[in-house]
Design an enzyme around this catalytic site. Structure first.
Site, PDB file in Angstrom:
ATOM      1  N   HIS A 116       0.850  -1.200   0.000  1.00 48.68           N
ATOM      2  CA  HIS A 116       0.000   0.000   0.000  1.00 48.68           C
ATOM      3  C   HIS A 116       0.882   1.245   0.000  1.00 48.68           C
ATOM      4  O   HIS A 116       2.109   1.156   0.113  1.00 48.68           O
ATOM      5  CB  HIS A 116      -0.983  -0.005   1.177  1.00 48.68           C
ATOM      6  CG  HIS A 116      -0.341   0.098   2.531  1.00 48.68           C
ATOM      7  ND1 HIS A 116       0.404  -0.916   3.081  1.00 48.68           N
ATOM      8  CD2 HIS A 116      -0.333   1.105   3.449  1.00 48.68           C
ATOM      9  CE1 HIS A 116       0.817  -0.556   4.279  1.00 48.68           C
ATOM     10  NE2 HIS A 116       0.404   0.666   4.524  1.00 48.68           N
TER      11      HIS A 116
ATOM     12  N   HIS B 192       1.401   4.013   1.917  1.00 54.81           N
ATOM     13  CA  HIS B 192       1.908   4.821   3.023  1.00 54.81           C
ATOM     14  C   HIS B 192       3.435   4.973   2.954  1.00 54.81           C
ATOM     15  O   HIS B 192       4.146   4.059   2.548  1.00 54.81           O
ATOM     16  CB  HIS B 192       1.487   4.215   4.357  1.00 54.81           C
ATOM     17  CG  HIS B 192       0.038   4.454   4.671  1.00 54.81           C
ATOM     18  ND1 HIS B 192      -0.636   3.761   5.653  1.00 54.81           N
ATOM     19  CD2 HIS B 192      -0.867   5.316   4.131  1.00 54.81           C
ATOM     20  CE1 HIS B 192      -1.889   4.181   5.701  1.00 54.81           C
ATOM     21  NE2 HIS B 192      -2.048   5.130   4.788  1.00 54.81           N
TER      22      HIS B 192
ATOM     23  N   ASP C  93       5.877   4.944   5.008  1.00 52.79           N
ATOM     24  CA  ASP C  93       6.787   4.017   5.681  1.00 52.79           C
ATOM     25  C   ASP C  93       6.863   2.667   4.975  1.00 52.79           C
ATOM     26  O   ASP C  93       7.586   1.770   5.402  1.00 52.79           O
ATOM     27  CB  ASP C  93       6.403   3.838   7.154  1.00 52.79           C
ATOM     28  CG  ASP C  93       5.033   3.224   7.357  1.00 52.79           C
ATOM     29  OD1 ASP C  93       4.103   3.560   6.591  1.00 52.79           O
ATOM     30  OD2 ASP C  93       4.876   2.403   8.286  1.00 52.79           O
ATOM     31  N   HIS C  94       6.148   2.534   3.859  1.00 51.97           N
ATOM     32  CA  HIS C  94       6.202   1.326   3.034  1.00 51.97           C
ATOM     33  C   HIS C  94       6.798   1.589   1.647  1.00 51.97           C
ATOM     34  O   HIS C  94       7.253   0.651   0.996  1.00 51.97           O
ATOM     35  CB  HIS C  94       4.807   0.717   2.893  1.00 51.97           C
ATOM     36  CG  HIS C  94       4.271   0.177   4.179  1.00 51.97           C
ATOM     37  ND1 HIS C  94       4.134  -1.162   4.431  1.00 51.97           N
ATOM     38  CD2 HIS C  94       3.866   0.802   5.308  1.00 51.97           C
ATOM     39  CE1 HIS C  94       3.659  -1.342   5.659  1.00 51.97           C
ATOM     40  NE2 HIS C  94       3.489  -0.154   6.198  1.00 51.97           N
TER      41      HIS C  94
ATOM     42  N   HIS D 286      -7.377  -0.788   5.742  1.00 52.49           N
ATOM     43  CA  HIS D 286      -6.329   0.130   6.194  1.00 52.49           C
ATOM     44  C   HIS D 286      -6.172   1.256   5.183  1.00 52.49           C
ATOM     45  O   HIS D 286      -6.150   2.439   5.532  1.00 52.49           O
ATOM     46  CB  HIS D 286      -5.026  -0.650   6.355  1.00 52.49           C
ATOM     47  CG  HIS D 286      -3.877   0.160   6.857  1.00 52.49           C
ATOM     48  ND1 HIS D 286      -3.828   0.691   8.132  1.00 52.49           N
ATOM     49  CD2 HIS D 286      -2.698   0.522   6.256  1.00 52.49           C
ATOM     50  CE1 HIS D 286      -2.690   1.350   8.288  1.00 52.49           C
ATOM     51  NE2 HIS D 286      -1.992   1.262   7.160  1.00 52.49           N
TER      52      HIS D 286
ATOM     53  N   ASP E 252      -0.125  -4.000   6.310  1.00 50.51           N
ATOM     54  CA  ASP E 252      -0.729  -3.444   7.521  1.00 50.51           C
ATOM     55  C   ASP E 252      -2.193  -3.865   7.662  1.00 50.51           C
ATOM     56  O   ASP E 252      -2.971  -3.175   8.336  1.00 50.51           O
ATOM     57  CB  ASP E 252      -0.643  -1.918   7.504  1.00 50.51           C
ATOM     58  CG  ASP E 252       0.753  -1.407   7.823  1.00 50.51           C
ATOM     59  OD1 ASP E 252       1.650  -2.229   8.064  1.00 50.51           O
ATOM     60  OD2 ASP E 252       0.943  -0.175   7.822  1.00 50.51           O
TER      61      ASP E 252
ATOM     62  N   HIS F  42       4.976  -4.664  10.877  1.00 53.09           N
ATOM     63  CA  HIS F  42       5.338  -3.931  12.096  1.00 53.09           C
ATOM     64  C   HIS F  42       5.479  -4.870  13.285  1.00 53.09           C
ATOM     65  O   HIS F  42       4.812  -5.904  13.364  1.00 53.09           O
ATOM     66  CB  HIS F  42       4.263  -2.887  12.436  1.00 53.09           C
ATOM     67  CG  HIS F  42       4.192  -1.748  11.483  1.00 53.09           C
ATOM     68  ND1 HIS F  42       4.961  -0.611  11.612  1.00 53.09           N
ATOM     69  CD2 HIS F  42       3.438  -1.551  10.382  1.00 53.09           C
ATOM     70  CE1 HIS F  42       4.677   0.228  10.627  1.00 53.09           C
ATOM     71  NE2 HIS F  42       3.760  -0.320   9.863  1.00 53.09           N
TER      72      HIS F  42
END
Length: 259
Positions: free
Chosen positions: A56, A58, A60-61, A112, A133, A171
């Site tokens: 996805h 975001h 941090d990905h 998410h 996530d 995570h």
């Protein structure tokens, strides 16, 4: 069989590194930071990174994608419904791709984010899932874009995978997730045992992943919305009477958001 290794990033992210020792080729999943990936490649100069898999959009990905692709020339796969930097292949539900000689099935799991996907390898003896996530060890992702019904449906889909499916989520949230789970089901013996084990692991800085579908079914409240004990806990906490497992899930997620 591929070796799957965690490259820690940021505070609690894991970038998953898939390795084929025979060909010395590798792939990474959700590299939010380029540095851990490029450092590993520098230390293993005989290896070639061929693929980058994204679940996805975001930051941090995806934050490391463009630099890694520039340095390695790796192909970038990601969800068609989201803006993924440097993406070469846009993926939708039920697509199948070949990565390091292994077939992966794309599963649409919105909730998410609206376009979130997961990657499932249906190995007959050792299946595995890159869940991003959506499904965490002991928990699930927050609903940033999707609805509770969408996330509930996505989790039900993942829960129906083979019981021995290994789950590689993005995570290290397991300890906090299980503490919430115990608040929901304080009499769940399997959950009590799992929490004690995870507390020992984290005290010695051990990674708690991967998990397994069978373990999540037994201890993850977000996969247990049909259980009487979970529904009753939601009723006591919220003062409401959910009419369906999806409503139980929605109340659980709202409870966890404030836990």
């Amino acid at each position: 069989m591929l070796k799957i290794e965690a490259l820690p990033a940021f505070t609690d992210n894991y970038i998953w590194l898939l390795q084929d020792a025979e060909t010395k080729r590798c792939a990474v999943v959700d590299p939010g930071d380029a540095a851990p990936v490029l450092a590993w490649l520098l230390a293993h100069s005989e290896w070639q990174l061929t693929d980058i898999l994204i679940t996805h959009h975001h930051a941090d990905h995806v934050g490391g994608v463009e630099r890694i692709k520039h340095e390695t020339g790796a192909r970038v796969y990601g969800p068609a419904r989201e803006a993924i930097p440097a993406r070469d292949h846009a993926l939708a539900d039920a697509d199948r791709i070949q990565v390091l000689g292994h077939e992966l099935e794309v599963l649409a799991v919105p909730g998410h984010t609206l376009g979130h996907i997961a990657y499932f390898h249906a190995d007959p003896t050792a299946p595995w899932l890159m869940s991003g996530d959506t499904l965490f060890a002991g928990g699930c992702g927050r609903l940033f874009e999707g609805t509770p019904v969408q996330m509930f449906t996505s989790l039900e889909r993942l829960a129906a995978l083979p019981a021995n499916t290994r789950i590689y989520c993005a995570h290290e949230y397991t300890l906090s997730n299980l503490r919430f789970a115990l608040a929901v089901e304080p009499d769940n013996a399997a959950l009590q045992e799992r929490l004690e084990s995870v507390e020992r692991m984290r005290a010695s800085q051990q990674i708690t992943l991967p998990s397994e579908i069978r373990l999540e079914r037994a201890t993850n409240p977000f996969l247990r919305s049909t259980e009487k004990a979970v529904a009753e806990a939601v009723e006591r906490h919220s003062g409401t009477h959910p009419d369906s497992p999806a409503e139980v899930f929605a109340a659980l997620r709202a409870w966890k958001d404030r836990f």
